[in-house]
Design a protein around this motif. Structure first.
Motif, PDB file in Angstrom:
ATOM      1  N   PHE A  73       0.729  -1.284  -0.017  1.00 38.81           N
ATOM      2  CA  PHE A  73       0.051  -0.050  -0.068  1.00 38.81           C
ATOM      3  C   PHE A  73       0.805   1.417  -0.028  1.00 38.81           C
ATOM      4  O   PHE A  73       1.886   1.245   0.473  1.00 38.81           O
ATOM      5  N   PHE A  74       0.366   2.455  -0.572  1.00 42.75           N
ATOM      6  CA  PHE A  74       1.132   3.567  -0.633  1.00 42.75           C
ATOM      7  C   PHE A  74       1.499   4.302   0.711  1.00 42.75           C
ATOM      8  O   PHE A  74       2.112   4.983   0.903  1.00 42.75           O
ATOM      9  N   ILE A  75       0.434   3.817   1.923  1.00 46.43           N
ATOM     10  CA  ILE A  75       0.474   4.370   3.200  1.00 46.43           C
ATOM     11  C   ILE A  75       2.000   4.144   3.785  1.00 46.43           C
ATOM     12  O   ILE A  75       2.542   4.510   4.539  1.00 46.43           O
ATOM     13  N   ASN A  76       2.646   2.930   3.155  1.00 47.59           N
ATOM     14  CA  ASN A  76       3.843   2.438   3.596  1.00 47.59           C
ATOM     15  C   ASN A  76       4.899   2.932   3.064  1.00 47.59           C
ATOM     16  O   ASN A  76       6.222   2.682   3.297  1.00 47.59           O
ATOM     17  N   ALA A  77       4.922   3.906   2.085  1.00 49.09           N
ATOM     18  CA  ALA A  77       5.823   4.580   1.019  1.00 49.09           C
ATOM     19  C   ALA A  77       6.599   5.514   1.929  1.00 49.09           C
ATOM     20  O   ALA A  77       5.972   6.321   2.769  1.00 49.09           O
ATOM     21  N   PRO A  78       7.815   5.723   1.938  1.00 52.11           N
ATOM     22  CA  PRO A  78       8.466   6.860   2.699  1.00 52.11           C
ATOM     23  C   PRO A  78       8.275   8.252   2.010  1.00 52.11           C
ATOM     24  O   PRO A  78       7.865   8.222   0.886  1.00 52.11           O
ATOM     25  N   GLY A  79       8.325   9.292   2.764  1.00 50.42           N
ATOM     26  CA  GLY A  79       7.950  10.770   1.976  1.00 50.42           C
ATOM     27  C   GLY A  79       6.650  11.026   2.169  1.00 50.42           C
ATOM     28  O   GLY A  79       5.740  10.237   2.305  1.00 50.42           O
ATOM     29  N   ASP A  80       6.319  12.133   1.804  1.00 51.51           N
ATOM     30  CA  ASP A  80       4.950  12.922   1.674  1.00 51.51           C
ATOM     31  C   ASP A  80       4.724  13.524   0.435  1.00 51.51           C
ATOM     32  O   ASP A  80       4.084  14.664   0.350  1.00 51.51           O
ATOM     33  N   ASP A  81       5.321  13.075  -0.638  1.00 48.75           N
ATOM     34  CA  ASP A  81       5.135  13.767  -1.998  1.00 48.75           C
ATOM     35  C   ASP A  81       4.003  12.814  -2.661  1.00 48.75           C
ATOM     36  O   ASP A  81       4.120  11.730  -3.176  1.00 48.75           O
ATOM     37  N   PRO A  82       3.089  13.372  -2.968  1.00 46.18           N
ATOM     38  CA  PRO A  82       1.922  12.599  -3.437  1.00 46.18           C
ATOM     39  C   PRO A  82       2.104  12.162  -4.934  1.00 46.18           C
ATOM     40  O   PRO A  82       1.800  11.105  -5.051  1.00 46.18           O
ATOM     41  N   ALA A  83       2.849  12.848  -5.853  1.00 45.40           N
ATOM     42  CA  ALA A  83       2.925  12.415  -7.135  1.00 45.40           C
ATOM     43  C   ALA A  83       3.842  11.122  -7.104  1.00 45.40           C
ATOM     44  O   ALA A  83       3.739  10.143  -7.656  1.00 45.40           O
ATOM     45  N   SER A  84       5.081  11.021  -6.381  1.00 44.68           N
ATOM     46  CA  SER A  84       5.912  10.026  -6.395  1.00 44.68           C
ATOM     47  C   SER A  84       5.360   8.754  -5.761  1.00 44.68           C
ATOM     48  O   SER A  84       5.608   7.727  -5.988  1.00 44.68           O
ATOM     49  N   THR A  85       4.537   9.154  -4.566  1.00 43.31           N
ATOM     50  CA  THR A  85       3.922   8.169  -3.777  1.00 43.31           C
ATOM     51  C   THR A  85       2.956   7.517  -4.511  1.00 43.31           C
ATOM     52  O   THR A  85       2.776   5.937  -4.627  1.00 43.31           O
ATOM     53  N   ILE A  86       1.868   8.243  -5.107  1.00 39.31           N
ATOM     54  CA  ILE A  86       0.851   7.382  -5.813  1.00 39.31           C
ATOM     55  C   ILE A  86       1.563   6.734  -7.258  1.00 39.31           C
ATOM     56  O   ILE A  86       1.224   5.468  -7.276  1.00 39.31           O
ATOM     57  N   SER A  87       2.466   7.241  -7.681  1.00 41.12           N
ATOM     58  CA  SER A  87       3.193   6.713  -8.900  1.00 41.12           C
ATOM     59  C   SER A  87       3.881   5.405  -8.484  1.00 41.12           C
ATOM     60  O   SER A  87       3.708   4.244  -9.425  1.00 41.12           O
ATOM     61  N   ALA A  88       4.648   5.409  -7.582  1.00 40.90           N
ATOM     62  CA  ALA A  88       5.298   4.331  -7.082  1.00 40.90           C
ATOM     63  C   ALA A  88       4.283   3.181  -6.555  1.00 40.90           C
ATOM     64  O   ALA A  88       4.483   1.942  -6.939  1.00 40.90           O
TER      65      ALA A  88
END
Length: 206
Positions: A73-88
């Motif tokens: 899930f993207f909630i586990n991705a580091p950082g708080d940049d929506p574009a990179s988080t959603i893309s990843a």
């Protein structure tokens, strides 16, 4: 970990993967323990050393899938940049769907028949969705993305990213990709990413 413990884990993983394959194709009622054992490459007697019933194995498989999806899930991705988080997240989800199509098909089959076996697993799934809602709502409140419905946004991501597993035959025919050949992963990820970043009012990063 001893070699015996490692071997036991490998067999348990093989059994779970085989069960997911068989349940995805034939459902709970249409799957036999003999078929699961054969798919796992072990005897039926060996299978029953590790499980008590196919119903227990079905529950184990559902729990494994819910946990696995929460882990990506993207909630586990580091950082708080929506574009990179959603893309990843979209890229991970599509890759997972194409690498493990039977996982999506098995879960979709369970939900399509009314989710009679999902009782004990809804809590974990709801918790993950609520955590993701909070992340998205935080982005909206901070003006980082356009206002949207966090829950429906997640539903739509799931629908798009799992489409190529659940409707693989249709995708292959319409994209003219023969059986055994790889679907164009870069094309699929780029289109899905652009779609959801546009909904967020974000410009895809090159």
């Amino acid at each position: 970990m001893t070699s015996a413990q490692q071997r036991r884990r490998e067999i348990q993983a093989a059994i779970r993967d085989a069960a997911i394959r068989e349940f995805a194709r034939n459902g709970l009622a249409g799957t036999s323990t003999a078929a699961i054992a054969q798919s796992a490459g072990i005897t039926k007697a060996q299978l029953h050393y590790y499980i008590s019933s196919k119903e227990e194995l079905y529950q184990d498989a559902l729990g494994h899938i819910v946990t696995e999806w929460r882990d990506i899930f993207f909630i586990n991705a580091p950082g708080d940049d929506p574009a990179s988080t959603i893309s990843a997240y979209i890229a991970r989800k599509i890759r997972h769907s194409l690498d493990h199509p039977d996982v999506s098909r098995f879960f979709a089959s369970e939900i399509a028949r009314g989710a009679p076996e999902m009782g004990e697993h809804w809590g974990a799934l709801k918790a993950a969705v609520q955590d993701a809602n909070a992340v998205i709502e935080g982005w909206i409140a901070a003006g980082k993305i356009a206002p949207l419905d966090p829950l429906l946004f997640q539903f739509n991501i799931w629908a798009v990213t799992q489409h190529y597993a659940e409707y693989e035959a249709q995708a292959r025919v319409l994209m003219e990709v023969p059986e055994g050949a790889a679907l164009d992963l870069d094309r699929i990820i780029a289109e899905a990413t652009g779609l959801f970043l546009a909904r967020c009012g974000l410009v895809e990063r090159g």
